[in-house]
Design a protein around this motif. Structure first.
Motif, PDB file in Angstrom:
ATOM      1  N   SER A 149     129.433  17.998 100.570  1.00 32.95           N
ATOM      2  CA  SER A 149     130.110  17.273 101.798  1.00 32.95           C
ATOM      3  C   SER A 149     129.095  16.317 102.362  1.00 32.95           C
ATOM      4  O   SER A 149     127.885  16.660 102.400  1.00 32.95           O
ATOM      5  CB  SER A 149     130.754  18.367 102.491  1.00 32.95           C
ATOM      6  OG  SER A 149     129.867  19.019 103.145  1.00 32.95           O
ATOM      7  N   PRO A 150     129.703  15.454 103.040  1.00 34.27           N
ATOM      8  CA  PRO A 150     128.817  14.627 104.088  1.00 34.27           C
ATOM      9  C   PRO A 150     127.951  15.621 105.096  1.00 34.27           C
ATOM     10  O   PRO A 150     126.938  15.332 105.505  1.00 34.27           O
ATOM     11  CB  PRO A 150     129.700  13.640 104.784  1.00 34.27           C
ATOM     12  CG  PRO A 150     130.770  13.490 103.910  1.00 34.27           C
ATOM     13  CD  PRO A 150     130.794  14.915 103.090  1.00 34.27           C
ATOM     14  N   GLU A 151     128.835  16.473 105.645  1.00 34.69           N
ATOM     15  CA  GLU A 151     128.302  17.679 106.881  1.00 34.69           C
ATOM     16  C   GLU A 151     127.095  18.274 106.002  1.00 34.69           C
ATOM     17  O   GLU A 151     126.121  18.489 106.794  1.00 34.69           O
ATOM     18  CB  GLU A 151     129.367  18.394 107.021  1.00 34.69           C
ATOM     19  CG  GLU A 151     130.306  17.681 108.014  1.00 34.69           C
ATOM     20  CD  GLU A 151     131.586  17.105 107.206  1.00 34.69           C
ATOM     21  OE1 GLU A 151     131.239  17.358 105.888  1.00 34.69           O
ATOM     22  OE2 GLU A 151     132.320  16.381 107.844  1.00 34.69           O
ATOM     23  N   ALA A 152     127.256  18.734 104.823  1.00 30.94           N
ATOM     24  CA  ALA A 152     126.027  19.528 104.105  1.00 30.94           C
ATOM     25  C   ALA A 152     125.062  18.714 103.813  1.00 30.94           C
ATOM     26  O   ALA A 152     123.835  19.227 103.892  1.00 30.94           O
ATOM     27  CB  ALA A 152     126.811  20.214 102.622  1.00 30.94           C
ATOM     28  N   LEU A 153     125.265  17.390 103.478  1.00 26.16           N
ATOM     29  CA  LEU A 153     124.123  16.483 103.200  1.00 26.16           C
ATOM     30  C   LEU A 153     123.567  16.232 104.609  1.00 26.16           C
ATOM     31  O   LEU A 153     121.887  16.430 104.636  1.00 26.16           O
ATOM     32  CB  LEU A 153     124.558  15.289 102.826  1.00 26.16           C
ATOM     33  CG  LEU A 153     123.679  14.013 102.627  1.00 26.16           C
ATOM     34  CD1 LEU A 153     122.254  14.375 101.589  1.00 26.16           C
ATOM     35  CD2 LEU A 153     124.139  12.735 102.312  1.00 26.16           C
ATOM     36  N   ALA A 154     124.073  16.156 105.850  1.00 28.35           N
ATOM     37  CA  ALA A 154     123.277  15.991 107.094  1.00 28.35           C
ATOM     38  C   ALA A 154     122.504  17.221 107.357  1.00 28.35           C
ATOM     39  O   ALA A 154     121.549  17.034 107.822  1.00 28.35           O
ATOM     40  CB  ALA A 154     124.320  15.708 108.132  1.00 28.35           C
ATOM     41  N   GLU A 155     122.993  18.398 107.113  1.00 31.05           N
ATOM     42  CA  GLU A 155     122.322  19.652 107.253  1.00 31.05           C
ATOM     43  C   GLU A 155     121.225  19.541 106.365  1.00 31.05           C
ATOM     44  O   GLU A 155     119.956  20.102 106.952  1.00 31.05           O
ATOM     45  CB  GLU A 155     123.300  20.739 107.158  1.00 31.05           C
ATOM     46  CG  GLU A 155     122.484  22.278 107.549  1.00 31.05           C
ATOM     47  CD  GLU A 155     123.694  23.187 107.469  1.00 31.05           C
ATOM     48  OE1 GLU A 155     123.284  24.384 106.973  1.00 31.05           O
ATOM     49  OE2 GLU A 155     124.768  22.936 107.730  1.00 31.05           O
ATOM     50  N   GLU A 156     121.237  19.415 104.981  1.00 27.14           N
ATOM     51  CA  GLU A 156     120.108  19.452 104.282  1.00 27.14           C
ATOM     52  C   GLU A 156     118.871  18.504 104.660  1.00 27.14           C
ATOM     53  O   GLU A 156     117.641  18.698 104.446  1.00 27.14           O
ATOM     54  CB  GLU A 156     120.519  19.033 102.866  1.00 27.14           C
ATOM     55  CG  GLU A 156     119.485  19.237 101.856  1.00 27.14           C
ATOM     56  CD  GLU A 156     119.826  18.554 100.460  1.00 27.14           C
ATOM     57  OE1 GLU A 156     118.942  18.378  99.518  1.00 27.14           O
ATOM     58  OE2 GLU A 156     121.187  18.687 100.136  1.00 27.14           O
ATOM     59  N   ILE A 157     119.127  17.183 104.966  1.00 21.51           N
ATOM     60  CA  ILE A 157     118.064  16.416 105.316  1.00 21.51           C
ATOM     61  C   ILE A 157     117.630  16.646 106.983  1.00 21.51           C
ATOM     62  O   ILE A 157     116.852  16.136 107.345  1.00 21.51           O
ATOM     63  CB  ILE A 157     118.789  14.841 105.243  1.00 21.51           C
ATOM     64  CG1 ILE A 157     119.688  14.665 105.942  1.00 21.51           C
ATOM     65  CG2 ILE A 157     118.582  14.827 103.726  1.00 21.51           C
ATOM     66  CD1 ILE A 157     119.971  13.027 105.860  1.00 21.51           C
ATOM     67  N   GLY A 158     118.267  17.627 107.514  1.00 14.40           N
ATOM     68  CA  GLY A 158     118.135  17.887 109.196  1.00 14.40           C
ATOM     69  C   GLY A 158     118.543  17.080 110.033  1.00 14.40           C
ATOM     70  O   GLY A 158     117.679  16.795 111.068  1.00 14.40           O
ATOM     71  N   PRO A 202     129.367  12.020 109.823  1.00 13.09           N
ATOM     72  CA  PRO A 202     130.049  12.123 108.733  1.00 13.09           C
ATOM     73  C   PRO A 202     131.433  11.378 108.950  1.00 13.09           C
ATOM     74  O   PRO A 202     132.153  11.088 110.022  1.00 13.09           O
ATOM     75  CB  PRO A 202     130.495  13.731 108.671  1.00 13.09           C
ATOM     76  CG  PRO A 202     129.380  14.213 109.608  1.00 13.09           C
ATOM     77  CD  PRO A 202     129.089  13.338 110.720  1.00 13.09           C
ATOM     78  N   ASP A 203     132.016  10.471 107.744  1.00  9.11           N
ATOM     79  CA  ASP A 203     133.147   9.899 107.969  1.00  9.11           C
ATOM     80  C   ASP A 203     133.714  10.148 106.591  1.00  9.11           C
ATOM     81  O   ASP A 203     133.668   9.302 105.629  1.00  9.11           O
ATOM     82  CB  ASP A 203     132.751   8.493 108.313  1.00  9.11           C
ATOM     83  CG  ASP A 203     134.078   7.661 108.403  1.00  9.11           C
ATOM     84  OD1 ASP A 203     135.242   8.046 108.428  1.00  9.11           O
ATOM     85  OD2 ASP A 203     133.680   6.283 108.306  1.00  9.11           O
ATOM     86  N   GLY A 204     134.719  10.911 106.383  1.00  8.09           N
ATOM     87  CA  GLY A 204     135.510  11.070 105.336  1.00  8.09           C
ATOM     88  C   GLY A 204     134.648  11.684 104.191  1.00  8.09           C
ATOM     89  O   GLY A 204     133.824  12.729 104.423  1.00  8.09           O
ATOM     90  N   SER A 205     134.381  10.816 103.065  1.00  7.92           N
ATOM     91  CA  SER A 205     133.522  11.102 101.883  1.00  7.92           C
ATOM     92  C   SER A 205     132.141  10.673 101.900  1.00  7.92           C
ATOM     93  O   SER A 205     131.238  10.672 101.242  1.00  7.92           O
ATOM     94  CB  SER A 205     134.067  11.002 100.599  1.00  7.92           C
ATOM     95  OG  SER A 205     133.994   9.385 100.558  1.00  7.92           O
ATOM     96  N   VAL A 206     131.740  10.065 103.106  1.00  9.97           N
ATOM     97  CA  VAL A 206     130.386   9.343 103.299  1.00  9.97           C
ATOM     98  C   VAL A 206     129.720   9.741 104.492  1.00  9.97           C
ATOM     99  O   VAL A 206     130.444  10.571 105.290  1.00  9.97           O
ATOM    100  CB  VAL A 206     130.407   7.904 103.272  1.00  9.97           C
ATOM    101  CG1 VAL A 206     130.961   7.195 102.068  1.00  9.97           C
ATOM    102  CG2 VAL A 206     131.180   7.196 104.410  1.00  9.97           C
ATOM    103  N   LEU A 207     128.483   9.750 104.705  1.00 15.77           N
ATOM    104  CA  LEU A 207     127.736   9.970 105.865  1.00 15.77           C
ATOM    105  C   LEU A 207     126.749   8.718 106.333  1.00 15.77           C
ATOM    106  O   LEU A 207     126.168   7.905 105.464  1.00 15.77           O
ATOM    107  CB  LEU A 207     126.651  11.060 105.589  1.00 15.77           C
ATOM    108  CG  LEU A 207     125.856  11.395 106.599  1.00 15.77           C
ATOM    109  CD1 LEU A 207     126.496  12.173 107.636  1.00 15.77           C
ATOM    110  CD2 LEU A 207     124.414  12.239 106.074  1.00 15.77           C
ATOM    111  N   HIS A 208     127.384   8.469 107.567  1.00 18.52           N
ATOM    112  CA  HIS A 208     126.509   7.124 108.301  1.00 18.52           C
ATOM    113  C   HIS A 208     125.268   7.710 108.831  1.00 18.52           C
ATOM    114  O   HIS A 208     125.511   8.584 109.890  1.00 18.52           O
ATOM    115  CB  HIS A 208     127.447   6.484 109.135  1.00 18.52           C
ATOM    116  CG  HIS A 208     128.892   5.956 108.542  1.00 18.52           C
ATOM    117  ND1 HIS A 208     128.830   4.797 107.923  1.00 18.52           N
ATOM    118  CD2 HIS A 208     130.251   6.288 108.734  1.00 18.52           C
ATOM    119  CE1 HIS A 208     130.078   4.619 107.480  1.00 18.52           C
ATOM    120  NE2 HIS A 208     130.793   5.479 108.084  1.00 18.52           N
TER     121      HIS A 208
END
Length: 144
Positions: free
Chosen positions: A96-105, A128-134
């Motif tokens: 998920s975009p939220e998990a990606l944001a957490e992974e990169i800190g 996070p915005d739907g299926s993408v991360l800004h």
């Protein structure tokens, strides 16, 4: 023989003085070169910091994205405080975009330290915005 010995001693003394002046000259040249390089580097750092709010934005290559994450769009916008680039990132399959944001800190904001060649700190925030991360990256804001 005494006079020949005197000339030999005088030649040796002259050679020692010549070598001494040669090393002094090399030392002075080295100091001048180091001072010029230091002044050029200081000028570059000054220029980079002045330009931090004048349209300069970080490149996509500075983002610590994991394998499989893909930048699908990049937009630069400027306001009264400076310019920033918004990178639209598609997370890897199954993340998920939220998990990606957490992974990169970047959930609480991320400050990427500069390098020797570009010592400016890059500030990154995430939305996070739907299926993408800004990811919004700039040189002028901070998370302090």
């Amino acid at each position: 023989m005494g006079q020949a010995q005197h000339f030999e001693q005088a030649d040796r003394d002259a050679n020692v003085r010549s070598r001494r002046w040669l090393w002094v000259g090399i030392g002075v040249a080295a100091i001048v070169i180091i001072a010029v390089l230091a002044a050029l580097y200081a000028g570059r750092v000054f220029w980079l910091n002045v330009m931090a709010t004048e349209g300069d934005v970080p490149p996509a290559s500075v983002l610590p994205l994991p394998a499989g994450a893909e930048i699908i769009d990049e937009n630069t916008g400027c306001g009264s405080g400076g310019c920033a680039t918004t990178f639209t990132v598609l997370p890897p399959e199954g993340q998920s975009p939220e998990a990606l944001a957490e992974e990169i800190g970047v959930t609480m904001g991320l400050d990427i330290p500069g390098t020797f060649f570009d010592p400016r700190t890059i500030t990154v925030s995430a939305r996070p915005d739907g299926s993408v991360l800004h990811l919004v990256a700039d040189y002028w804001s901070n998370h302090n």
